[in-house]
Design a protein around this motif. Structure first.
Motif, PDB file in Angstrom:
ATOM      1  N   THR A   9     -12.576   0.111   0.742  1.00 14.70           N
ATOM      2  CA  THR A   9     -11.556  -0.014  -0.294  1.00 14.70           C
ATOM      3  C   THR A   9     -11.031  -1.434  -0.289  1.00 14.70           C
ATOM      4  OG1 THR A   9      -9.567   1.018  -1.230  1.00 14.70           O
ATOM      5  CG2 THR A   9      -9.536   0.582   1.140  1.00 14.70           C
ATOM      6  N   PHE A  10     -10.192  -1.751  -1.271  1.00  9.56           N
ATOM      7  CA  PHE A  10      -9.434  -3.005  -1.248  1.00  9.56           C
ATOM      8  C   PHE A  10      -7.994  -2.676  -1.630  1.00  9.56           C
ATOM      9  CE2 PHE A  10     -10.736  -2.656  -5.671  1.00  9.56           C
ATOM     10  CZ  PHE A  10      -9.630  -3.099  -6.383  1.00  9.56           C
ATOM     11  N   ILE A  11      -7.063  -3.479  -1.145  1.00 12.77           N
ATOM     12  CA  ILE A  11      -5.651  -3.223  -1.402  1.00 12.77           C
ATOM     13  C   ILE A  11      -4.879  -4.520  -1.225  1.00 12.77           C
ATOM     14  CG2 ILE A  11      -5.139  -2.577   0.987  1.00 12.77           C
ATOM     15  CD1 ILE A  11      -3.691  -0.798  -2.115  1.00 12.77           C
ATOM     16  N   ARG A  12      -3.835  -4.691  -2.019  1.00 12.77           N
ATOM     17  CA  ARG A  12      -2.899  -5.811  -1.849  1.00 12.77           C
ATOM     18  C   ARG A  12      -1.521  -5.365  -2.329  1.00 12.77           C
ATOM     19  NH1 ARG A  12      -2.566 -11.709  -4.783  1.00 12.77           N
ATOM     20  NH2 ARG A  12      -2.072 -10.361  -6.538  1.00 12.77           N
ATOM     21  N   ASN A  13      -0.499  -5.696  -1.578  1.00 14.42           N
ATOM     22  CA  ASN A  13       0.873  -5.303  -1.907  1.00 14.42           C
ATOM     23  C   ASN A  13       0.980  -3.804  -2.167  1.00 14.42           C
ATOM     24  OD1 ASN A  13       1.884  -7.935  -1.681  1.00 14.42           O
ATOM     25  ND2 ASN A  13       1.430  -8.415  -3.820  1.00 14.42           N
ATOM     26  N   GLY A  14       0.248  -3.045  -1.371  1.00 16.68           N
ATOM     27  CA  GLY A  14       0.230  -1.603  -1.553  1.00 16.68           C
ATOM     28  C   GLY A  14       1.556  -0.937  -1.264  1.00 16.68           C
ATOM     29  N   VAL A  15       2.350  -1.507  -0.368  1.00 20.41           N
ATOM     30  CA  VAL A  15       3.666  -0.938  -0.058  1.00 20.41           C
ATOM     31  C   VAL A  15       4.603  -1.133  -1.242  1.00 20.41           C
ATOM     32  CG1 VAL A  15       5.648  -1.009   1.483  1.00 20.41           C
ATOM     33  CG2 VAL A  15       3.341  -1.325   2.414  1.00 20.41           C
ATOM     34  N   ASP A  16       4.732  -2.362  -1.714  1.00 25.83           N
ATOM     35  CA  ASP A  16       5.647  -2.666  -2.808  1.00 25.83           C
ATOM     36  C   ASP A  16       5.285  -1.922  -4.091  1.00 25.83           C
ATOM     37  OD1 ASP A  16       7.177  -4.302  -1.252  1.00 25.83           O
ATOM     38  OD2 ASP A  16       6.462  -6.184  -2.126  1.00 25.83           O
ATOM     39  N   LEU A  17       3.987  -1.684  -4.309  1.00 18.67           N
ATOM     40  CA  LEU A  17       3.547  -1.070  -5.556  1.00 18.67           C
ATOM     41  C   LEU A  17       3.354   0.441  -5.439  1.00 18.67           C
ATOM     42  CD1 LEU A  17       1.046  -3.796  -6.814  1.00 18.67           C
ATOM     43  CD2 LEU A  17       3.510  -3.585  -7.221  1.00 18.67           C
ATOM     44  N   GLY A  18       3.738   1.002  -4.298  1.00 19.86           N
ATOM     45  CA  GLY A  18       3.788   2.453  -4.174  1.00 19.86           C
ATOM     46  C   GLY A  18       2.462   3.153  -4.007  1.00 19.86           C
ATOM     47  N   PHE A  19       1.440   2.473  -3.469  1.00 22.74           N
ATOM     48  CA  PHE A  19       0.142   3.114  -3.269  1.00 22.74           C
ATOM     49  C   PHE A  19       0.151   3.983  -2.001  1.00 22.74           C
ATOM     50  CE2 PHE A  19      -1.272  -0.197  -6.130  1.00 22.74           C
ATOM     51  CZ  PHE A  19      -2.376   0.346  -6.762  1.00 22.74           C
ATOM     52  N   PRO A  20      -0.424   5.182  -2.066  1.00 18.93           N
ATOM     53  CA  PRO A  20      -0.590   5.994  -0.844  1.00 18.93           C
ATOM     54  C   PRO A  20      -1.845   5.588  -0.074  1.00 18.93           C
ATOM     55  CG  PRO A  20      -1.356   7.237  -2.724  1.00 18.93           C
ATOM     56  CD  PRO A  20      -0.820   5.929  -3.274  1.00 18.93           C
ATOM     57  N   PHE A  21      -1.988   4.291   0.173  1.00 15.43           N
ATOM     58  CA  PHE A  21      -3.240   3.771   0.718  1.00 15.43           C
ATOM     59  C   PHE A  21      -3.499   4.244   2.140  1.00 15.43           C
ATOM     60  CE2 PHE A  21       0.010   0.620   1.581  1.00 15.43           C
ATOM     61  CZ  PHE A  21      -0.228   0.221   2.881  1.00 15.43           C
ATOM     62  N   GLU A  22      -2.431   4.446   2.921  1.00 13.49           N
ATOM     63  CA  GLU A  22      -2.636   4.935   4.283  1.00 13.49           C
ATOM     64  C   GLU A  22      -3.210   6.352   4.262  1.00 13.49           C
ATOM     65  OE1 GLU A  22       1.103   3.258   6.679  1.00 13.49           O
ATOM     66  OE2 GLU A  22       1.438   3.664   4.537  1.00 13.49           O
ATOM     67  N   ALA A  23      -2.668   7.205   3.392  1.00 16.06           N
ATOM     68  CA  ALA A  23      -3.191   8.561   3.255  1.00 16.06           C
ATOM     69  C   ALA A  23      -4.630   8.541   2.766  1.00 16.06           C
ATOM     70  CB  ALA A  23      -2.318   9.369   2.285  1.00 16.06           C
ATOM     71  N   SER A  24      -4.929   7.634   1.841  1.00 15.53           N
ATOM     72  CA  SER A  24      -6.285   7.506   1.310  1.00 15.53           C
ATOM     73  C   SER A  24      -7.280   7.194   2.422  1.00 15.53           C
ATOM     74  CB  SER A  24      -6.310   6.416   0.238  1.00 15.53           C
ATOM     75  OG  SER A  24      -7.615   6.210  -0.246  1.00 15.53           O
ATOM     76  N   ILE A  25      -6.960   6.186   3.229  1.00 15.30           N
ATOM     77  CA  ILE A  25      -7.849   5.794   4.321  1.00 15.30           C
ATOM     78  C   ILE A  25      -7.986   6.915   5.336  1.00 15.30           C
ATOM     79  CG2 ILE A  25      -8.133   4.198   6.258  1.00 15.30           C
ATOM     80  CD1 ILE A  25      -6.683   2.081   4.490  1.00 15.30           C
TER      81      ILE A  25
END
Length: 289
Positions: A9-25
């Motif tokens: 995957t790729f991600i940037r500023n995922g915290v500020d933009l509200g992405f559930p990226f940790e759950a995704s990974i």
């Protein structure tokens, strides 16, 4: 020997933009042999949070985004391919930062990979989608939202991404075509449209420049109720904490909202689908098995 699978995957500023990226990974880690994450240099704790997951399968690539790239989301393609080109598995499984897989379907996904691994005619696996809208209780059923998409592709063929969503395959140096695919017999749970409304607007404002278009005004209550259906299943375990703490909890459609001409068009298409069994949603693949 079982086929090897790389997640990426790729991600940037995922915290500020509200992405559930940790759950995704986390949701994909049990399936894959490695997970490559291209983390763009940003202004929040995204990189630290990816590192904090602490799984030895994770390999992080720190990147810089081309802020001058405003052509149809091609900066997403660049970041996606940085991660994919670093994958070493037989297959590469791409998840966007707001997409999650269900633990109950991991065995089915593995079975689909093994079923088609020795058939070179199958270049990719296609997942059905559950697009949540407004709250964890509602999903979009409109043909304006893609219902299926490739998320697993052979890592031994020539493929590239025109943007973040899909792939094209090239053979004999000719023009790219949609991947030849089979069904994965599993779902992708897409949660981007239930992050807090203000974070969704922040996300739209942040990414609009990469498409050279003004940011749309997003108000969840301003939506065609006819395009929604209640969700009656279960959410993946990996995303439940995010759902409880970061997502909108209720959706209240404005009773005075008037659907746009495009929404009326999609509603008419949905009626034709119900009568004929056709599917008018957009597809970036060709089913061959």
């Amino acid at each position: 020997m079982p086929a090897s699978i790389s997640g990426f995957t790729f991600i940037r500023n995922g915290v500020d933009l509200g992405f559930p990226f940790e759950a995704s990974i986390r949701s994909l880690l049990p399936l894959v042999d490695e997970f490559v994450v291209a983390v763009g240099k940003g202004a929040d704790a995204t990189l630290a949070r990816v590192k904090a997951i602490g799984d030895p399968k994770i390999r992080i690539i720190e990147t810089l985004w081309n802020e001058r790239m405003s052509d149809r989301g091609f900066v997403y393609a660049q970041q996606k391919m940085i991660a994919q080109y670093s994958c070493t598995g037989d297959w590469a499984f791409y998840l966007e930062g707001d997409e999650v897989v269900h633990e109950a379907e991991l065995d089915a996904i593995r079975a689909s990979v093994e079923r088609h691994h020795n058939n070179p005619a199958v270049e990719a696996l296609v997942f059905d989608y559950r697009h949540f809208y407004g709250s964890p209780d509602w999903i979009s059923i409109s043909p304006g939202w893609y219902r299926r998409e490739c998320r697993l592709i052979r890592n031994t063929i020539r493929s590239y991404a025109p943007d973040g969503q899909y792939w094209l395959v090239t053979t004999q140096h000719k023009r790219g075509r949609n991947p030849h695919a089979a069904l994965a017999n599993a779902y992708i749970y897409h949660y981007g449209w239930i992050r807090r409304n203000e974070e969704m607007q922040k996300k739209m404002d942040a990414v609009s420049k990469y498409w050279a278009t003004p940011a749309a005004k997003i108000v969840y209550s301003q939506f065609d109720q006819r395009a929604l259906a209640p969700f009656t299943g279960t959410h993946p375990e990996a995303v439940k904490h995010w759902l409880a703490t970061e997502a909108e909890q209720t959706l209240n459609i404005d009773p005075n909202y008037k659907p746009t001409p495009k929404e009326n068009k999609y509603h008419f298409m949905r009626q034709i689908e119900s009568l004929t069994g056709l599917d008018f949603s957009r597809k970036h693949f060709k089913l061959v098995a």
